[in-house]
Design a protein around this motif. Structure first.
Motif, PDB file in Angstrom:
ATOM      1  N   TYR A 132      -9.676  64.558  87.362  1.00 35.17           N
ATOM      2  CA  TYR A 132      -8.903  64.236  88.562  1.00 35.17           C
ATOM      3  C   TYR A 132      -8.197  62.889  88.455  1.00 35.17           C
ATOM      4  O   TYR A 132      -7.024  62.763  88.793  1.00 35.17           O
ATOM      5  CB  TYR A 132      -9.830  64.243  89.771  1.00 35.17           C
ATOM      6  CG  TYR A 132      -9.143  63.978  91.070  1.00 35.17           C
ATOM      7  CD1 TYR A 132      -8.270  64.912  91.629  1.00 35.17           C
ATOM      8  CD2 TYR A 132      -9.375  62.791  91.776  1.00 35.17           C
ATOM      9  CE1 TYR A 132      -7.634  64.677  92.839  1.00 35.17           C
ATOM     10  CE2 TYR A 132      -8.742  62.545  92.984  1.00 35.17           C
ATOM     11  CZ  TYR A 132      -7.883  63.493  93.513  1.00 35.17           C
ATOM     12  OH  TYR A 132      -7.255  63.249  94.712  1.00 35.17           O
ATOM     13  N   ASN A 133      -8.912  61.874  87.951  1.00 30.07           N
ATOM     14  CA  ASN A 133      -8.280  60.552  87.916  1.00 30.07           C
ATOM     15  C   ASN A 133      -8.014  60.035  86.512  1.00 30.07           C
ATOM     16  O   ASN A 133      -7.539  58.917  86.337  1.00 30.07           O
ATOM     17  CB  ASN A 133      -9.088  59.531  88.729  1.00 30.07           C
ATOM     18  CG  ASN A 133     -10.542  59.431  88.290  1.00 30.07           C
ATOM     19  OD1 ASN A 133     -10.857  59.606  87.114  1.00 30.07           O
ATOM     20  ND2 ASN A 133     -11.440  59.139  89.234  1.00 30.07           N
ATOM     21  N   GLY A 134      -8.334  60.844  85.502  1.00 29.46           N
ATOM     22  CA  GLY A 134      -7.998  60.480  84.132  1.00 29.46           C
ATOM     23  C   GLY A 134      -8.803  59.324  83.575  1.00 29.46           C
ATOM     24  O   GLY A 134      -8.403  58.715  82.568  1.00 29.46           O
ATOM     25  N   LYS A 135      -9.943  59.004  84.191  1.00 30.88           N
ATOM     26  CA  LYS A 135     -10.776  57.900  83.712  1.00 30.88           C
ATOM     27  C   LYS A 135     -12.074  58.462  83.126  1.00 30.88           C
ATOM     28  O   LYS A 135     -12.383  59.637  83.301  1.00 30.88           O
ATOM     29  CB  LYS A 135     -11.039  56.915  84.861  1.00 30.88           C
ATOM     30  CG  LYS A 135      -9.742  56.244  85.355  1.00 30.88           C
ATOM     31  CD  LYS A 135      -9.974  55.224  86.458  1.00 30.88           C
ATOM     32  CE  LYS A 135     -10.196  55.852  87.806  1.00 30.88           C
ATOM     33  NZ  LYS A 135     -10.269  54.841  88.893  1.00 30.88           N
ATOM     34  N   ARG A 136     -12.864  57.627  82.448  1.00 29.79           N
ATOM     35  CA  ARG A 136     -14.000  58.137  81.667  1.00 29.79           C
ATOM     36  C   ARG A 136     -15.371  57.649  82.126  1.00 29.79           C
ATOM     37  O   ARG A 136     -16.359  58.367  82.023  1.00 29.79           O
ATOM     38  CB  ARG A 136     -13.845  57.747  80.181  1.00 29.79           C
ATOM     39  CG  ARG A 136     -12.524  58.062  79.540  1.00 29.79           C
ATOM     40  CD  ARG A 136     -12.113  59.504  79.693  1.00 29.79           C
ATOM     41  NE  ARG A 136     -13.116  60.464  79.268  1.00 29.79           N
ATOM     42  CZ  ARG A 136     -13.074  61.751  79.593  1.00 29.79           C
ATOM     43  NH1 ARG A 136     -12.136  62.216  80.380  1.00 29.79           N
ATOM     44  NH2 ARG A 136     -14.009  62.572  79.156  1.00 29.79           N
ATOM     45  N   LYS A 137     -15.474  56.428  82.582  1.00 29.04           N
ATOM     46  CA  LYS A 137     -16.781  55.829  82.848  1.00 29.04           C
ATOM     47  C   LYS A 137     -17.428  56.444  84.100  1.00 29.04           C
ATOM     48  O   LYS A 137     -16.744  56.792  85.061  1.00 29.04           O
ATOM     49  CB  LYS A 137     -16.655  54.312  83.036  1.00 29.04           C
ATOM     50  CG  LYS A 137     -16.135  53.561  81.806  1.00 29.04           C
ATOM     51  CD  LYS A 137     -17.197  53.438  80.732  1.00 29.04           C
ATOM     52  CE  LYS A 137     -16.726  52.532  79.592  1.00 29.04           C
ATOM     53  NZ  LYS A 137     -17.729  52.423  78.519  1.00 29.04           N
ATOM     54  N   ILE A 138     -18.764  56.512  84.056  1.00 28.83           N
ATOM     55  CA  ILE A 138     -19.544  57.018  85.177  1.00 28.83           C
ATOM     56  C   ILE A 138     -20.587  55.978  85.552  1.00 28.83           C
ATOM     57  O   ILE A 138     -21.372  55.526  84.704  1.00 28.83           O
ATOM     58  CB  ILE A 138     -20.260  58.341  84.823  1.00 28.83           C
ATOM     59  CG1 ILE A 138     -19.259  59.405  84.340  1.00 28.83           C
ATOM     60  CG2 ILE A 138     -21.087  58.831  86.020  1.00 28.83           C
ATOM     61  CD1 ILE A 138     -18.277  59.886  85.386  1.00 28.83           C
ATOM     62  N   VAL A 139     -20.611  55.579  86.810  1.00 27.20           N
ATOM     63  CA  VAL A 139     -21.658  54.688  87.311  1.00 27.20           C
ATOM     64  C   VAL A 139     -22.809  55.531  87.836  1.00 27.20           C
ATOM     65  O   VAL A 139     -22.608  56.437  88.652  1.00 27.20           O
ATOM     66  CB  VAL A 139     -21.127  53.772  88.437  1.00 27.20           C
ATOM     67  CG1 VAL A 139     -22.285  53.018  89.104  1.00 27.20           C
ATOM     68  CG2 VAL A 139     -20.111  52.784  87.886  1.00 27.20           C
ATOM     69  N   ARG A 140     -24.013  55.256  87.348  1.00 30.67           N
ATOM     70  CA  ARG A 140     -25.227  55.878  87.862  1.00 30.67           C
ATOM     71  C   ARG A 140     -26.289  54.794  88.027  1.00 30.67           C
ATOM     72  O   ARG A 140     -26.041  53.629  87.687  1.00 30.67           O
ATOM     73  CB  ARG A 140     -25.709  57.008  86.957  1.00 30.67           C
ATOM     74  CG  ARG A 140     -26.036  56.598  85.522  1.00 30.67           C
ATOM     75  CD  ARG A 140     -27.079  57.518  84.932  1.00 30.67           C
ATOM     76  NE  ARG A 140     -28.310  57.441  85.714  1.00 30.67           N
ATOM     77  CZ  ARG A 140     -29.339  58.272  85.593  1.00 30.67           C
ATOM     78  NH1 ARG A 140     -29.292  59.251  84.712  1.00 30.67           N
ATOM     79  NH2 ARG A 140     -30.434  58.119  86.304  1.00 30.67           N
ATOM     80  N   PHE A 141     -27.463  55.151  88.534  1.00 33.29           N
ATOM     81  CA  PHE A 141     -28.419  54.132  88.967  1.00 33.29           C
ATOM     82  C   PHE A 141     -29.792  54.334  88.344  1.00 33.29           C
ATOM     83  O   PHE A 141     -30.224  55.458  88.090  1.00 33.29           O
ATOM     84  CB  PHE A 141     -28.526  54.149  90.496  1.00 33.29           C
ATOM     85  CG  PHE A 141     -27.207  53.896  91.177  1.00 33.29           C
ATOM     86  CD1 PHE A 141     -26.739  52.614  91.365  1.00 33.29           C
ATOM     87  CD2 PHE A 141     -26.421  54.959  91.600  1.00 33.29           C
ATOM     88  CE1 PHE A 141     -25.511  52.378  91.966  1.00 33.29           C
ATOM     89  CE2 PHE A 141     -25.196  54.743  92.205  1.00 33.29           C
ATOM     90  CZ  PHE A 141     -24.738  53.447  92.388  1.00 33.29           C
ATOM     91  N   HIS A 142     -30.476  53.205  88.137  1.00 30.87           N
ATOM     92  CA  HIS A 142     -31.844  53.214  87.613  1.00 30.87           C
ATOM     93  C   HIS A 142     -32.743  54.077  88.502  1.00 30.87           C
ATOM     94  O   HIS A 142     -32.738  53.945  89.723  1.00 30.87           O
ATOM     95  CB  HIS A 142     -32.422  51.796  87.572  1.00 30.87           C
ATOM     96  CG  HIS A 142     -31.780  50.901  86.559  1.00 30.87           C
ATOM     97  ND1 HIS A 142     -32.044  51.010  85.206  1.00 30.87           N
ATOM     98  CD2 HIS A 142     -30.899  49.879  86.690  1.00 30.87           C
ATOM     99  CE1 HIS A 142     -31.358  50.091  84.552  1.00 30.87           C
ATOM    100  NE2 HIS A 142     -30.653  49.400  85.426  1.00 30.87           N
ATOM    101  N   GLY A 143     -33.515  54.959  87.875  1.00 31.72           N
ATOM    102  CA  GLY A 143     -34.493  55.745  88.602  1.00 31.72           C
ATOM    103  C   GLY A 143     -33.982  57.026  89.215  1.00 31.72           C
ATOM    104  O   GLY A 143     -34.769  57.818  89.740  1.00 31.72           O
ATOM    105  N   HIS A 144     -32.670  57.260  89.161  1.00 39.57           N
ATOM    106  CA  HIS A 144     -32.120  58.513  89.668  1.00 39.57           C
ATOM    107  C   HIS A 144     -32.142  59.557  88.551  1.00 39.57           C
ATOM    108  O   HIS A 144     -32.052  59.229  87.369  1.00 39.57           O
ATOM    109  CB  HIS A 144     -30.687  58.321  90.160  1.00 39.57           C
ATOM    110  CG  HIS A 144     -30.596  57.536  91.425  1.00 39.57           C
ATOM    111  ND1 HIS A 144     -29.631  57.765  92.379  1.00 39.57           N
ATOM    112  CD2 HIS A 144     -31.356  56.515  91.911  1.00 39.57           C
ATOM    113  CE1 HIS A 144     -29.798  56.932  93.384  1.00 39.57           C
ATOM    114  NE2 HIS A 144     -30.833  56.157  93.114  1.00 39.57           N
TER     115      HIS A 144
END
Length: 436
Positions: A132-144
């Motif tokens: 959708y936005n042509g970007k690559r990085k994904i933010v996720r969180f510790h413990g999820h």
């Protein structure tokens, strides 16, 4: 009282290990002590193993069985569907009915895509975001936890999941040996519930971050609630910066309300992943969200594959589950909330009575029990201070007392758990705490 015996389960486990890798079909199950149990049958809130032991079940197949075992409406629907053929590799009316129903009950859903597991749903959601936005990085969180695909599975601090250490300080730790060393290069791992850290990273790297993925409630790691305004701040930031917000509702979907946690909290993420309780034990999952994101599948921009996606058995199970929950929505969810509250408050009282330090964090029919000297567990650092070994021993004692719980401390409640179940469970809790 007869001694607790698991001889037949032990025999079957030894036999299974000769042919089935690990002796169990999912690695989580190997953590059960004294031995992974083998089941004879189950009904309602109870499960019976091959040794004839009966348990009140709060494992609930790791979450899906919101209506309990072998619910009559579910069984009737699945039996009827199976008479017409299980899977076609073609379209059928059940897909339309389920997709339409999901758009009616999930606040964020303009369209949906169906898949077979929570892991697959997360994989699709990430692809939709990146396309959708042509970007690559994904933010996720510790413990999820977002499934076990290479591109998102990071090391997890749980007694029933393997934990790996970082090979280098600047690398995100993989969830298992055998993961590609490059598989997590696009992952940015942040502390959850830290609004400042989230905003700093999103603003600094907005031109390369495709999505933020988060559990709305940190169910797997302490049943931690979002701080007031945290998810709303995440929503505002992602909208402002052109980043897709994904809520992973594989656990919370249908469990904390018919509209999931985002419905309960009044949030409108771009995408949600759903599964577990939707099929009440039959494998089905999905991605729901904005028309713009889901129509990338219509356009052929994002491929959505899966031999058994939307099969007749799975859609029938999901429709039956949702129909049952919808038919008496207020009654069912009031009961689920009350049962969860009665159990959680009862356990807290017993911990205090026997002067055993512990915390129980609860949201409706899901809660996390832990042994800890912390007065409150509201963040991941505090959660990691719990005595996981002591809880594993407690879970083993609970089996002996006739109650099945997950060794990690996460409990699920179904519509079939009764006041008698709660009473008997609290008796078992007290017996087990005394033995501890």
């Amino acid at each position: 009282m007869n001694p607790y015996i698991t001889d037949k389960s032990s025999q079957k486990f030894n036999e299974s290990k000769q042919f089935l890798a690990g002796g169990v079909a999912s690695s989580l199950r190997a953590a059960m002590k004294p031995v992974p149990l083998f089941v004879e049958n189950a009904s309602g809130s109870r499960i019976i193993d091959v040794d004839g032991n009966t348990y009140i079940d709060y494992l609930l197949a790791y979450g899906p069985l919101i209506l309990g075992h072998a619910h009559p409406a579910l069984i009737a629907s699945v039996n009827d569907a199976s008479q017409r053929g299980i899977a076609y590799g073609l379209q059928h009316d059940g897909e339309i009915q389920l997709a339409k129903r999901l758009t009616q009950i999930l606040p964020c859903a303009d369209k949906v895509a169906l898949s077979g597991s929570g892991t697959e749903a997360v994989m699709l959601a990430l692809r939709l975001a990146r396309a959708y936005n042509g970007k690559r990085k994904i933010v996720r969180f510790h413990g999820h936890y977002h499934g076990w695909s290479d591109s998102i599975f990071t090391s997890f601090p749980s007694p029933d999941m393997h934990t790996l250490a970082n090979k280098a300080e600047n690398l995100t730790p993989p969830g298992t040996e055998g993961q590609s060393e490059n598989s997590l290069e696009d992952i940015i791992l942040l502390p959850w519930n830290d609004a400042e850290a989230l905003e700093l990273v999103l603003r600094q790297q907005q031109h390369e971050i495709a999505a933020v993925i988060s559990e709305p409630v940190m169910c797997n790691s302490g049943c931690l609630m979002p701080k007031p305004g945290y998810l709303e701040h995440m929503r505002a930031l992602t909208q402002e910066l052109g980043i897709v917000m994904i809520l992973d509702e594989v656990i919370t979907g249908f469990r904390v309300g018919l509209g999931g946690a985002h419905g309960r909290f009044g949030l409108m993420p771009d995408l949600v992943t759903i599964g577990k309780a939707m099929g009440c034990g039959i494998a089905i999952s999905g991605v729901a969200g904005s028309r713009e994101l889901l129509e990338q599948i219509d356009q052929g921009k994002v491929s959505h594959l899966g031999t058994l996606n939307g099969n007749g058995l799975a859609t029938a199970a999901a429709l039956a589950t949702i129909t049952e929950l919808s038919r008496e929505e207020e009654q069912y969810y009031i009961k689920l909330e009350q049962t969860g509250t009665d159990l959680a408050s009862g356990i807290r009282e017993l911990l205090a009575l026997h002067q055993i330090p512990g915390v129980v964090n609860q949201l409706g029919p899901v809660f996390h029990m832990m042994f800890t000297h912390e007065q409150q567990v509201e963040d991941f650092d505090a959660f990691n201070k719990r005595d996981a070994a002591q809880y594993s021993r407690f879970a083993e004692l609970m089996l002996e007392a006739g109650v099945l719980v997950r060794t990690s401390g996460l409990w699920y409640v179904s519509t079939e758990h009764s006041a008698v179940d709660v009473r008997d469970t609290l008796k078992a809790v007290e017996q087990s705490l005394i033995k501890l």
